[in-house]
Enzyme design. Structure first.
Site, PDB file in Angstrom:
ATOM      1  CG  ASN A 123      17.564 -33.896 -21.676  1.00 38.21           C
ATOM      2  OD1 ASN A 123      17.953 -34.767 -23.368  1.00 38.21           O
ATOM      3  ND2 ASN A 123      17.556 -34.553 -20.688  1.00 38.21           N
ATOM      4  CB  THR A 173      45.818 -30.663 -45.889  1.00 37.63           C
ATOM      5  OG1 THR A 173      45.678 -29.745 -43.996  1.00 37.63           O
ATOM      6  CG2 THR A 173      44.780 -31.981 -45.288  1.00 37.63           C
ATOM      7  CE  LYS A 175      43.440 -29.603 -48.227  1.00 40.13           C
ATOM      8  NZ  LYS A 175      41.879 -29.785 -47.584  1.00 40.13           N
ATOM      9  CG  ASP A 203      41.147 -33.007 -45.559  1.00 37.73           C
ATOM     10  OD1 ASP A 203      40.970 -32.254 -44.388  1.00 37.73           O
ATOM     11  OD2 ASP A 203      41.545 -32.139 -46.559  1.00 37.73           O
ATOM     12  CG  HIS A 294      40.675 -32.051 -38.175  1.00 31.89           C
ATOM     13  ND1 HIS A 294      38.921 -31.510 -38.159  1.00 31.89           N
ATOM     14  CD2 HIS A 294      41.170 -31.588 -39.371  1.00 31.89           C
ATOM     15  CE1 HIS A 294      38.953 -30.972 -39.406  1.00 31.89           C
ATOM     16  NE2 HIS A 294      39.880 -30.832 -40.095  1.00 31.89           N
ATOM     17  NE  ARG A 295      38.829 -25.258 -35.576  1.00 30.68           N
ATOM     18  CZ  ARG A 295      38.220 -24.157 -35.659  1.00 30.68           C
ATOM     19  NH1 ARG A 295      38.012 -23.784 -34.231  1.00 30.68           N
ATOM     20  NH2 ARG A 295      38.841 -22.822 -36.073  1.00 30.68           N
TER      21      ARG A 295
END
Length: 479
Positions: A123, A173, A175, A203, A294-295
């Site tokens: 909080n 990655t 694509k 991804d 992964h972030r």
């Protein structure tokens, strides 16, 4: 009488509101080896003294509330309260301070990043007396870090599993990240792995959508891995994203990956949550799976300099929660990341012992004792011309991940992978021969391209691609 049951009848209860600093600002306090220490960047509202602001942070993130309560007398606040023990102004910033807070270890559940963050960054970040608040760093005492499993395997075990040493690992990655069918997706995985990459990757938002359900993707990717391994003689992997809407579904996907015999799975640890991530990390250790992290969503939390939480804190939390890889910026690519700051949290991920170094943004000395390290992943807008810098910046214990820098090759996916592998091998050889990658990098790549047409084509396509933007989050001035 024990501190837990001691009352303050001799003092008496006095209702009302009093300044936080009277109880929670304790500049004479000497921190203990068992304390969790926090460095907050505090921007008080006009008229609020920094001591009151720092004390408010300590109070509201530990035992305090806005008014005196009768039940304070049923416990020992001196034992359990957080303490703001030091405040320093931020050089070059008006009305901004670093407030250092010490938390007794008993405030936190063992082995729970979720509980730690609920207390420290709960909080208090919405507190009206503060214009802005940012958690810059945490010191995790060894007595607390030892309650965590940490990464499922760590750097050395991963290298032994893959039988790959002496160089960074290469990834890609797939694509476009969304829209491919499972079979076409698996085809791209195979072509990249056959061309020389160690890993390919889902991804972050590839989960189980109508165009490609997770089970179909897992099966076609496993087929691609085994075919590429048979043709190259190298161990290969694909980060199969197990992130799901429930923990039960996430574990079900990890179980299926294990049954397929693949070496690694993946999780989006911020959107998935620390409880889910820790559960998956425990499963991965028990079942021999590597865990790529992964972030996704990190910049919502860490990009603004004055409010939120620095990525070095998220990196420490991930090491405790568990992951064998985590994305850590590139310094040279399309994503945010200042060099010294990035290297600071890269060391926090990999090393056992990290000294305090404010020039790299490290506020506390951190001792991880025996907790395994995490491999940083450089990913986002990088290509073959970046290879010398990436090799020099991140060193061997890293994953260099080229998505568009592989799949965007003019001749196709496999030649794109070949170009990256040749560039990496050239940089590693040059470094081992004593050449200066920072100064001679472009020449090293040009020399290698003379005997690799795939690399020459990649060099031509991306020769003028740069991402020259100033980072938003920079290190503070020292004086």
């Amino acid at each position: 009488m024990s501190p837990q049951t001691e009352t303050k009848a001799s003092v008496g209860f006095k209702a009302g509101v009093k300044d936080y600093k009277l109880t929670y600002y304790t500049p004479e306090y000497e921190t203990k080896d068992t304390d969790i220490l926090a460095a907050f960047r505090v921007t008080p509202q006009p008229g609020v003294p920094p001591e009151e602001a720092g004390a408010a942070v300590a109070a509201e993130s530990s035992t305090g509330t806005w008014t005196t309560v009768w039940t304070d007398g049923l416990t020992s606040l001196d034992r359990y309260k957080g303490r703001c023990y030091h405040i320093e102004p931020v050089v070059g910033e008006e009305n901004q301070y670093i407030a250092y807070v010490a938390y007794p270890l008993d405030l936190f559940e063992e082995g729970s990043v979720t509980n730690m963050f609920t207390s420290i960054v709960g909080n208090v970040f919405g507190f009206k007396a503060l214009r802005a608040l940012r958690l810059e760093d945490l010191r995790i005492p060894t007595s607390y870090s030892k309650t965590f499993q940490g990464p499922p395997h760590g750097i050395q075990v991963e290298r032994d599993k893959l039988n790959k040493y002496g160089r960074p690992l290469l990834g890609c990655t797939i694509k476009p990240k969304l829209g491919l069918s499972a079979k076409n997706y698996g085809r791209a995985v195979y072509e990249c792995l056959r061309g020389g990459l160690d890993f390919t990757k889902d991804d972050e938002n590839v989960n189980s959508q109508p165009f490609m359900r997770w089970r179909d993707r897992f099966v076609f990717c496993a087929e691609a891995i085994y075919k590429a391994q048979a043709e190259t003689g190298e161990i290969k992997g694909h980060y199969l994203n197990a992130t799901a809407g429930t923990c039960e579904e996430m574990i079900k996907r990890a179980v299926f990956a294990r049954e397929l015999g693949v070496p690694i799975v993946m999780h989006d640890y911020l959107t998935g949550g620390f409880t889910a991530n820790t559960s998956l990390a425990h499963y991965c250790r028990d079942n021999g799976l590597l865990l790529h992290i992964h972030r996704a969503m990190h910049a919502v939390i860490d990009r603004q300099k004055n409010h939120g939480m620095h990525f070095r804190v998220l990196a420490k939390a991930l090491r405790m929660s568990g992951g064998d890889h985590i994305h850590a910026g590139t310094v040279v690519g399309k994503l945010e990341g200042e060099r010294e700051m990035t290297l600071g949290f890269v060391d926090l991920l990999r090393d056992d012992f990290i000294e305090k170094d404010r020039s790299r943004g490290i506020f506390f000395t951190q001792d991880w004792v025996s907790m395994p390290g995490v491999i940083p992943v450089a990913s986002g807008g990088i290509h073959v011309w970046h290879m010398p810098a990436l090799t020099e910046i991140f060193g061997d214990d890293s994953v260099l991940q080229f998505g568009g820098g592989t799949l965007g090759h003019p001749w196709g996916n496999a030649p794109g992978a070949v170009a990256n592998r040749v560039a990496l091998e050239a940089c590693v050889q040059a470094r081992n021969e004593g050449r200066d990658l920072a100064r001679e990098g472009a020449e090293i790549i040009r020399e290698a391209s003379k005997w690799s047409p795939e690399l020459a084509a990649a060099c031509e396509v991306w020769k003028q691609i740069k991402f020259d933007f100033e980072p938003v989050d920079k290190l503070d001035k020292t004086k």
